[in-house]
Scaffold this active site. Structure first.
Site, PDB file in Angstrom:
ATOM      1  N   LYS A 100       0.976  -1.220  -0.045  1.00  0.00           N
ATOM      2  CA  LYS A 100      -0.003   0.068   0.053  1.00  0.00           C
ATOM      3  C   LYS A 100       0.832   1.223   0.141  1.00  0.00           C
ATOM      4  O   LYS A 100       0.415   2.337  -0.578  1.00  0.00           O
ATOM      5  CB  LYS A 100      -1.029   0.006   1.076  1.00  0.00           C
ATOM      6  CG  LYS A 100      -1.920  -0.960   1.006  1.00  0.00           C
ATOM      7  CD  LYS A 100      -3.192  -0.582   2.197  1.00  0.00           C
ATOM      8  CE  LYS A 100      -4.372  -1.671   1.666  1.00  0.00           C
ATOM      9  NZ  LYS A 100      -4.097  -2.902   2.102  1.00  0.00           N
ATOM     10  N   GLU A 122     -10.535   6.720   4.041  1.00  0.00           N
ATOM     11  CA  GLU A 122     -11.272   5.718   5.164  1.00  0.00           C
ATOM     12  C   GLU A 122     -10.384   4.767   5.298  1.00  0.00           C
ATOM     13  O   GLU A 122      -9.234   4.475   4.437  1.00  0.00           O
ATOM     14  CB  GLU A 122     -12.495   5.270   4.411  1.00  0.00           C
ATOM     15  CG  GLU A 122     -12.285   4.242   3.161  1.00  0.00           C
ATOM     16  CD  GLU A 122     -11.722   4.727   2.128  1.00  0.00           C
ATOM     17  OE1 GLU A 122     -11.646   5.895   1.816  1.00  0.00           O
ATOM     18  OE2 GLU A 122     -11.123   3.779   1.457  1.00  0.00           O
ATOM     19  N   SER A 389       1.859  -9.811  -1.056  1.00  0.00           N
ATOM     20  CA  SER A 389       1.388  -8.451  -0.889  1.00  0.00           C
ATOM     21  C   SER A 389       1.862  -7.835   0.539  1.00  0.00           C
ATOM     22  O   SER A 389       2.075  -6.389   0.592  1.00  0.00           O
ATOM     23  CB  SER A 389       0.047  -8.158  -1.213  1.00  0.00           C
ATOM     24  OG  SER A 389      -1.010  -8.826  -0.411  1.00  0.00           O
TER      25      SER A 389
HETATM   26  C1  LIG Z   1      -4.934  -3.997   1.789  1.00  0.00           C
HETATM   27  C2  LIG Z   1      -4.246  -5.190   1.350  1.00  0.00           C
HETATM   28  C3  LIG Z   1      -4.623  -6.185   0.270  1.00  0.00           C
HETATM   29  C4  LIG Z   1      -5.869  -5.740  -0.407  1.00  0.00           C
HETATM   30  O1  LIG Z   1      -5.800  -4.710  -1.162  1.00  0.00           O
HETATM   31  P1  LIG Z   1      -5.683  -4.627  -2.846  1.00  0.00           P
HETATM   32  O2  LIG Z   1      -6.214  -3.497  -3.315  1.00  0.00           O
HETATM   33  O3  LIG Z   1      -7.012  -5.776  -3.417  1.00  0.00           O
HETATM   34  O4  LIG Z   1      -4.290  -5.202  -3.193  1.00  0.00           O
HETATM   35  C5  LIG Z   1      -3.830  -7.328  -0.005  1.00  0.00           C
HETATM   36  N1  LIG Z   1      -2.722  -7.521   0.786  1.00  0.00           N
HETATM   37  C6  LIG Z   1      -2.539  -6.819   1.915  1.00  0.00           C
HETATM   38  C7  LIG Z   1      -1.056  -6.997   2.502  1.00  0.00           C
HETATM   39  C8  LIG Z   1      -3.098  -5.601   2.305  1.00  0.00           C
HETATM   40  O5  LIG Z   1      -2.664  -4.999   3.286  1.00  0.00           O
END
Ligand SMILES: *Cc1c(COP(=O)(O)O)cnc(C)c1O
Length: 416
Positions: A100, A122, A389
């Site tokens: 993010k 938000e 992610s």
């Molecule tokens: C917020 C989050 C997501 C989901 O958000 P996307 O916009 O679908 O990528 C996925 N993985 C992590 C680690 C997150 O913090």
């Protein structure tokens, strides 16, 4: 906002000038926001290729976030699965522990260039709030984060992080007092002062230009990963896999491979407890086209078009809509969207921890869980690249409480 939807042939990467990817996206806005959103679009289009902007963003990505994040061959996991080789793009190693920060840096830098004093947003579980508060602290902007009462109580560590970082956390006590109500409250606050503030959306959702802009900021993941993978293996991966909530980490890595027809791309949606309404947040698997938060997309909705309650063990994935570019990529069959359940994610959470010493976020564990199942049916010459992610520290307490180690150890490892 007359919505005569033109069916144009688009390439897979760009929306049309109104922000549509095929039939999805656009900007369904109250009149007072039309000009404001146009201003964001115009500024972004001007700035995005400005060498000074690109240079500043790249500098921060390298020296602050820690880019490029590595691609790692998960050898022990792959051998335990006994099929395709699994590689991980390590977005969990970014500062703040997830992807993010990639779009938050871009959004706050844009807000600063536009002369804004404050960013607002938000947050549900607090991950977007923390990343935005971090970028705002770094660049010297004020930051207001709207968060449902229920989430404020549940996510105390992230609330404290935001406060320590200098952000103001505004509790929202209407409706279900969770994410959707926080979005509504944040939008209202934004409407009151769109001149000195900018709304910084947390995924590739919302009205144009956000799905395009957030995608562009995340596309660094795909560009890096493609080159790193080629350098490591001499060829492209057979599969690229990522979890899909709103879809930002997924579109980030996918965008590096969309023009490589030999690469199969798979987005993994949260299957939760199963297919019944309210038990999952698998928008493209179980939803139908509709409108939410200023854009059109596949939507989990009731017969009146109201968003249904959604659920996933990973709070970052439970959103009833999804990014418009994903909807388009699904319809043209360039990307396949599959489901991983809570259970798949939990098993992957422990498997990756035990076999690789990497504790994944429960969101990312959905992608790992799917990759484990698919890899088992493939041969050892084949490869799967997964976007990891984020890291799972935030999920430790929840997992230990609800899915204790004994339960995992009884099942033995992997791929059942
Ligand atoms: C917020 C989050 C997501 C989901 O958000 P996307 O916009 O679908 O990528 C996925 N993985 C992590 C680690 C997150 O913090």
């Amino acid at each position: 906002m007359a919505k005569t939807i033109e069916k144009k042939v688009l390439n897979t990467q760009q929306p049309d000038e109104k922000g549509f990817f095929g039939n999805y996206g656009g900007a369904y806005l109250p009149p007072s926001l039309v000009g404001v959103m146009q201003e964001i679009t115009d500024s972004y289009m001007q700035i995005k290729d400005d060498p000074a902007f690109v240079e500043e963003l790249t500098y921060l990505q390298q020296t602050y976030s820690g880019r490029p994040s590595p691609v790692y061959y998960a050898k022990r996991l792959s051998e335990a699965v006994g099929g395709a080789k699994i590689y991980l793009k390590r977005e969990d190693l970014n500062h703040t522990g997830a992807h993010k920060i990639n779009h938050c840096l871009g959004e706050v830098l844009l807000a600063k260039r536009m002369g804004k004093k404050k960013v607002i947003a938000e947050t549900g579980a607090g991950q977007h709030g923390v990343a935005l508060a971090t970028a705002a602290a770094l660049l010297g902007l004020e930051c207001d984060i709207y968060m449902g009462d229920v989430d404020v109580a549940k996510q105390a560590p992230n609330v404290r992080r935001m406060q320590v970082l200098g952000a103001k956390v505004v509790p929202v006590s209407r409706g279900t007092r969770t994410l959707k109500d926080a979005v509504d409250a944040a939008f209202e606050a934004y409407l009151q002062d769109p001149v000195t503030t900018m709304y910084a959306i947390g995924s590739v959702v919302g009205p144009h230009p956000f799905p395009m802009m957030v995608r562009d900021f995340q596309s660094v993941v795909g560009r890096e990963a493609r080159q790193q993978f080629l350098d490591m293996t001499g060829s492209l991966p057979n599969h690229v896999v990522a979890c899909v909530g709103g879809g930002s980490n997924a579109i980030g890595i996918f965008s590096g491979f969309l023009d490589d027809p030999e690469v199969d791309i798979i987005g993994v949606e949260p299957g939760g407890r199963g297919p019944a309404n309210g038990d999952n947040a698998a928008t493209m698997t179980y939803g139908t086209p509709g409108i939410i938060h200023g854009f059109s997309c596949y939507l989990l909705q009731d017969k009146d078009g109201e968003p249904l309650p959604v659920y996933s063990i990973a709070s970052g994935l439970d959103y009833p809509g999804v990014g418009p570019q994903h909807c388009y990529l699904k319809d043209i069959k360039r990307v396949k969207y599959e489901v991983a359940t809570d259970r798949d994610a939990l098993v992957a959470f422990y498997d990756l921890s035990r076999l690789e010493g990497i504790i994944p976020a429960l969101e990312s564990a959905h992608a790992i869980g799917y990759a484990i199942k698919v890899a088992a049916k493939m041969s050892p010459e084949q490869t799967i690249l997964v976007n990891l992610s984020g890291r799972g520290d935030k999920d430790m307490d929840y997992v230990m409480e609800h899915y204790p180690l004994e339960a995992y150890e009884e099942q033995k490892l992997l791929v059942k």
